[in-house]
Design a protein around this motif. Structure first.
Motif, PDB file in Angstrom:
ATOM      1  N   ALA A   1       0.854  -1.194   0.000  1.00 46.66           N
ATOM      2  CA  ALA A   1       0.000   0.000   0.000  1.00 46.66           C
ATOM      3  C   ALA A   1       0.887   1.240   0.000  1.00 46.66           C
ATOM      4  CB  ALA A   1      -0.921  -0.008   1.206  1.00 46.66           C
ATOM      5  N   PHE A   2       0.355   2.327  -0.561  1.00 46.44           N
ATOM      6  CA  PHE A   2       1.184   3.500  -0.834  1.00 46.44           C
ATOM      7  C   PHE A   2       0.664   4.757  -0.138  1.00 46.44           C
ATOM      8  CE2 PHE A   2       0.835   0.975  -4.905  1.00 46.44           C
ATOM      9  CZ  PHE A   2       1.940   0.181  -4.630  1.00 46.44           C
ATOM     10  N   GLU A   3       1.612   5.675   0.081  1.00 48.12           N
ATOM     11  CA  GLU A   3       1.318   7.030   0.546  1.00 48.12           C
ATOM     12  C   GLU A   3       0.486   7.045   1.821  1.00 48.12           C
ATOM     13  OE1 GLU A   3      -0.457   7.837  -3.136  1.00 48.12           O
ATOM     14  OE2 GLU A   3       1.330   8.707  -4.044  1.00 48.12           O
ATOM     15  N   GLY A   4       0.829   6.124   2.732  1.00 48.72           N
ATOM     16  CA  GLY A   4       0.170   6.119   4.035  1.00 48.72           C
ATOM     17  C   GLY A   4      -1.121   5.332   4.101  1.00 48.72           C
ATOM     18  N   TYR A   5      -1.609   4.834   2.980  1.00 50.49           N
ATOM     19  CA  TYR A   5      -2.843   4.062   3.016  1.00 50.49           C
ATOM     20  C   TYR A   5      -2.612   2.739   3.749  1.00 50.49           C
ATOM     21  CZ  TYR A   5      -6.695   1.064   1.656  1.00 50.49           C
ATOM     22  OH  TYR A   5      -7.750   0.203   1.678  1.00 50.49           O
ATOM     23  N   GLU A   6      -3.523   2.374   4.639  1.00 50.17           N
ATOM     24  CA  GLU A   6      -3.429   1.121   5.385  1.00 50.17           C
ATOM     25  C   GLU A   6      -4.671   0.286   5.124  1.00 50.17           C
ATOM     26  OE1 GLU A   6      -2.694   1.884   9.492  1.00 50.17           O
ATOM     27  OE2 GLU A   6      -0.802   2.939   9.126  1.00 50.17           O
ATOM     28  N   PRO A   7      -4.527  -0.842   4.413  1.00 46.55           N
ATOM     29  CA  PRO A   7      -5.683  -1.704   4.142  1.00 46.55           C
ATOM     30  C   PRO A   7      -6.336  -2.209   5.421  1.00 46.55           C
ATOM     31  CG  PRO A   7      -3.844  -2.270   2.709  1.00 46.55           C
ATOM     32  CD  PRO A   7      -3.312  -1.319   3.732  1.00 46.55           C
ATOM     33  N   THR A   8      -7.614  -2.469   5.329  1.00 43.16           N
ATOM     34  CA  THR A   8      -8.381  -2.998   6.453  1.00 43.16           C
ATOM     35  C   THR A   8      -8.371  -4.523   6.418  1.00 43.16           C
ATOM     36  OG1 THR A   8      -9.862  -1.082   6.460  1.00 43.16           O
ATOM     37  CG2 THR A   8     -10.679  -3.067   7.524  1.00 43.16           C
ATOM     38  N   SER A   9      -8.235  -5.131   7.564  1.00 41.20           N
ATOM     39  CA  SER A   9      -8.415  -6.575   7.686  1.00 41.20           C
ATOM     40  C   SER A   9      -9.876  -6.845   8.032  1.00 41.20           C
ATOM     41  CB  SER A   9      -7.516  -7.137   8.783  1.00 41.20           C
ATOM     42  OG  SER A   9      -7.945  -8.426   9.187  1.00 41.20           O
ATOM     43  N   LEU A  10     -10.443  -7.865   7.401  1.00 40.33           N
ATOM     44  CA  LEU A  10     -11.807  -8.269   7.734  1.00 40.33           C
ATOM     45  C   LEU A  10     -11.947  -8.511   9.233  1.00 40.33           C
ATOM     46  CD1 LEU A  10     -14.677  -9.335   6.919  1.00 40.33           C
ATOM     47  CD2 LEU A  10     -13.609 -11.596   6.690  1.00 40.33           C
ATOM     48  N   LEU A  11     -10.910  -9.065   9.852  1.00 40.69           N
ATOM     49  CA  LEU A  11     -10.994  -9.457  11.251  1.00 40.69           C
ATOM     50  C   LEU A  11     -10.933  -8.279  12.218  1.00 40.69           C
ATOM     51  CD1 LEU A  11      -8.847 -12.712  11.163  1.00 40.69           C
ATOM     52  CD2 LEU A  11     -11.303 -12.421  10.796  1.00 40.69           C
ATOM     53  N   GLN A  12     -10.687  -7.089  11.697  1.00 39.23           N
ATOM     54  CA  GLN A  12     -10.766  -5.894  12.535  1.00 39.23           C
ATOM     55  C   GLN A  12     -12.208  -5.510  12.842  1.00 39.23           C
ATOM     56  OE1 GLN A  12      -8.103  -3.451   9.880  1.00 39.23           O
ATOM     57  NE2 GLN A  12      -7.220  -2.783  11.817  1.00 39.23           N
ATOM     58  N   ILE A  13     -13.137  -6.057  12.076  1.00 37.78           N
ATOM     59  CA  ILE A  13     -14.545  -5.706  12.245  1.00 37.78           C
ATOM     60  C   ILE A  13     -15.165  -6.588  13.329  1.00 37.78           C
ATOM     61  CG2 ILE A  13     -16.750  -5.425  11.071  1.00 37.78           C
ATOM     62  CD1 ILE A  13     -14.334  -3.673  10.019  1.00 37.78           C
ATOM     63  N   PRO A  14     -15.832  -5.989  14.325  1.00 36.60           N
ATOM     64  CA  PRO A  14     -16.473  -6.801  15.368  1.00 36.60           C
ATOM     65  C   PRO A  14     -17.406  -7.856  14.771  1.00 36.60           C
ATOM     66  CG  PRO A  14     -16.514  -4.469  15.963  1.00 36.60           C
ATOM     67  CD  PRO A  14     -15.998  -4.543  14.551  1.00 36.60           C
ATOM     68  N   ASP A  15     -17.344  -9.042  15.305  1.00 42.10           N
ATOM     69  CA  ASP A  15     -18.177 -10.188  14.908  1.00 42.10           C
ATOM     70  C   ASP A  15     -17.769 -10.822  13.580  1.00 42.10           C
ATOM     71  OD1 ASP A  15     -19.718  -9.767  17.201  1.00 42.10           O
ATOM     72  OD2 ASP A  15     -21.124  -8.455  16.140  1.00 42.10           O
ATOM     73  N   ALA A  16     -16.779 -10.278  12.873  1.00 39.10           N
ATOM     74  CA  ALA A  16     -16.377 -10.871  11.590  1.00 39.10           C
ATOM     75  C   ALA A  16     -15.898 -12.297  11.774  1.00 39.10           C
ATOM     76  CB  ALA A  16     -15.298 -10.026  10.922  1.00 39.10           C
ATOM     77  N   LYS A  17     -15.249 -12.556  12.901  1.00 40.40           N
ATOM     78  CA  LYS A  17     -14.713 -13.892  13.140  1.00 40.40           C
ATOM     79  C   LYS A  17     -15.820 -14.930  13.318  1.00 40.40           C
ATOM     80  CE  LYS A  17     -11.928 -14.276  16.671  1.00 40.40           C
ATOM     81  NZ  LYS A  17     -10.752 -14.228  17.560  1.00 40.40           N
ATOM     82  N   ASP A  18     -17.046 -14.479  13.588  1.00 41.36           N
ATOM     83  CA  ASP A  18     -18.168 -15.412  13.732  1.00 41.36           C
ATOM     84  C   ASP A  18     -18.515 -16.080  12.403  1.00 41.36           C
ATOM     85  OD1 ASP A  18     -18.309 -14.605  16.350  1.00 41.36           O
ATOM     86  OD2 ASP A  18     -20.044 -13.287  16.058  1.00 41.36           O
ATOM     87  N   ILE A  19     -18.219 -15.394  11.297  1.00 38.53           N
ATOM     88  CA  ILE A  19     -18.697 -15.876   9.996  1.00 38.53           C
ATOM     89  C   ILE A  19     -17.620 -15.925   8.926  1.00 38.53           C
ATOM     90  CG2 ILE A  19     -21.112 -15.147  10.262  1.00 38.53           C
ATOM     91  CD1 ILE A  19     -20.248 -12.589   8.655  1.00 38.53           C
ATOM     92  N   GLY A  20     -16.397 -15.519   9.253  1.00 45.57           N
ATOM     93  CA  GLY A  20     -15.436 -15.366   8.169  1.00 45.57           C
ATOM     94  C   GLY A  20     -14.027 -15.807   8.467  1.00 45.57           C
ATOM     95  N   VAL A  21     -13.274 -15.950   7.376  1.00 46.80           N
ATOM     96  CA  VAL A  21     -11.846 -16.230   7.435  1.00 46.80           C
ATOM     97  C   VAL A  21     -11.136 -15.302   6.453  1.00 46.80           C
ATOM     98  CG1 VAL A  21     -11.967 -18.628   8.205  1.00 46.80           C
ATOM     99  CG2 VAL A  21     -12.139 -18.098   5.761  1.00 46.80           C
ATOM    100  N   GLU A  22      -9.833 -15.142   6.678  1.00 36.12           N
ATOM    101  CA  GLU A  22      -9.036 -14.260   5.839  1.00 36.12           C
ATOM    102  C   GLU A  22      -7.753 -14.993   5.443  1.00 36.12           C
ATOM    103  OE1 GLU A  22      -8.978  -9.718   6.026  1.00 36.12           O
ATOM    104  OE2 GLU A  22      -7.493 -10.350   7.512  1.00 36.12           O
ATOM    105  N   PHE A  23      -7.417 -14.892   4.158  1.00 34.66           N
ATOM    106  CA  PHE A  23      -6.230 -15.554   3.613  1.00 34.66           C
ATOM    107  C   PHE A  23      -5.136 -14.522   3.346  1.00 34.66           C
ATOM    108  CE2 PHE A  23      -9.527 -18.568   2.885  1.00 34.66           C
ATOM    109  CZ  PHE A  23      -8.934 -19.814   2.827  1.00 34.66           C
ATOM    110  N   HIS A  24      -3.900 -14.955   3.541  1.00 36.98           N
ATOM    111  CA  HIS A  24      -2.757 -14.096   3.219  1.00 36.98           C
ATOM    112  C   HIS A  24      -1.648 -14.972   2.653  1.00 36.98           C
ATOM    113  CE1 HIS A  24      -0.293 -10.602   3.134  1.00 36.98           C
ATOM    114  NE2 HIS A  24       0.514 -10.970   4.092  1.00 36.98           N
TER     115      HIS A  24
END
Length: 394
Positions: free
Chosen positions: A217-240
């Motif tokens: 990511a460029f110029e200070g932009y910071e991508p969001t992780s799905l798991l930063q969202i409350p309750d996301a872990k109840d229904i989701g997974v994230e790949f890297h």
């Protein structure tokens, strides 16, 4: 005489759409046989070496006798701990290394095998179009019914949940998505992630998020992780994957984090298909995730410089390309509404420059090509000069 059954492949292979990369590979081979100097900007295959500390960690690990046996199915304790430490450091997300993190043979393997673990024939899966091919080919191999959700430049290539019909949402089992996005380079604000989590919880849909470009990511932009969202872990997974940021594409190492039940399902499938990642590679990957931010900043600066150089050159040839905030690509329209495959093949034959046609990523990618920023500015300049000499302008 050929035995009759040899050519009767399983229906799951026949159901797959044509792989445009295969046609490109054929032409690349012919071009090389003719002595043409190819500038291959097609695949997302980082140039340059894997970081020295990572290589040294692998060399040290090779001397550990126990690492030469079968690794644990769930990955080494140290690598899983490094994964969860990385998430805490980057995103302030707490994960249990024993149940909420699973090493993979690259994220492509995990994304595809997740489909086999969870999709039955006839299950409905929403996949954006355009999209990274593994997002729809995995579900297709599993026999799922794919609902292609068309993205558009007008909506900045963001998923518009309002355009998903109610009856489709009610029947959907899984939604695959990816921001920062391959191939479009689109990014999504935190508000989008909050919306999609709320929507998925309402319809009881599994979310599968591909965060392959977490640090490009460029110029200070910071991508969001799905798991930063409350309750996301109840229904989701994230790949890297470690392929992009750490120049480890050939090492085949990545991971999935998130919902422990989903991860356990994927682990169960994988115990029947492979023996995991060579422990030496896991030791190297552990070192990669612990590299200082100064290394990440160098990588970001390298791709940003190439991005700016290529955008400037393309603008002189008629293209107006908005600078991407992340990824290692540019996503540009084809000239005069030409077919993306025809344009990419014509470009290869006339100039020896390889780009990826947008329709390789699904119907929604038609009219665009993806350019990988995997060459230094000298080679990118040579590519632009060849375009000019061949009269290729927007």
């Amino acid at each position: 005489m050929t035995t009759s059954w040899i050519n009767h492949r399983a229906d799951r292979l026949s159901a797959l759409p044509p792989y445009v990369f295969a046609r490109l590979d054929e032409l690349k081979v012919k071009a090389r046989e003719q002595g043409l100097d190819l500038i291959d900007l097609g695949m997302g295959n980082p140039d340059g070496s894997t970081p020295k500390p990572v290589i040294e960690a692998a060399q040290e690990a090779l001397n550990i006798t126990s690492y030469h046996g079968y690794p644990p199915f769930e990955g080494t304790t140290n690598f899983r701990q490094a994964i969860t430490n990385w998430y805490q450091r980057r995103y302030q997300v707490d994960l249990n290394p024993n149940s909420e993190a699973l090493p993979l043979l690259g994220s492509k393997e995990g994304l595809s095998h997740l489909a086999l673990a969870y999709i039955n024939p006839g299950d409905l899966v929403i996949v954006p179009s355009p999209s990274y091919p593994a997002h729809y080919r995995g579900p297709a191999i599993a026999g799922g019914d794919i609902y292609p959700l068309m993205l558009s430049a007008e909506n900045n290539w963001l998923i518009d949940l309002q355009k998903i019909p109610e009856d489709i949402a009610k029947k959907t089992k899984i939604l695959y998505f990816n921001y920062p996005n391959n191939p479009t380079t689109a990014t999504a604000p935190r508000a989008f992630f909050e919306e999609i989590v709320s929507w998925a919880k309402h319809y009881e849909i599994m979310l599968v998020h591909d965060l392959a470009y977490a640090e490009l990511a460029f110029e200070g932009y910071e991508p969001t992780s799905l798991l930063q969202i409350p309750d996301a872990k109840d229904i989701g997974v994230e790949f890297h994957t470690l392929s992009k940021t750490y120049n480890m594409a050939g090492w085949r190492v990545g991971f999935v984090v998130g919902n422990s039940e989903i991860i356990q399902g994927l682990r169960t499938l994988k115990t029947n298909l492979d023996y995991g990642i060579f422990s030496v590679i896991q030791a190297a990957a552990e070192t990669a995730l612990q590299l200082p931010d100064s290394y990440i900043h160098q990588v970001q600066q390298r791709y940003q410089q190439r991005r700016d150089f290529l955008i400037d050159g393309l603008s002189q040839m008629g293209w107006q390309v908005k600078p991407s905030q992340a990824t290692m690509y540019l996503w540009i329209p084809t000239p005069r509404n030409s077919n993306s495959t025809d344009f990419a093949l014509d470009l290869l034959q006339k100039t020896g420059v390889v780009v990826t046609p947008g329709n390789a990523f699904g119907e929604g990618g038609e009219g665009y090509v993806r350019i990988s920023l995997i060459a230094d500015c000298d080679r990118l300049g040579e590519a632009l000069n060849r375009w000019k000499k061949a009269g290729i302008y927007y």
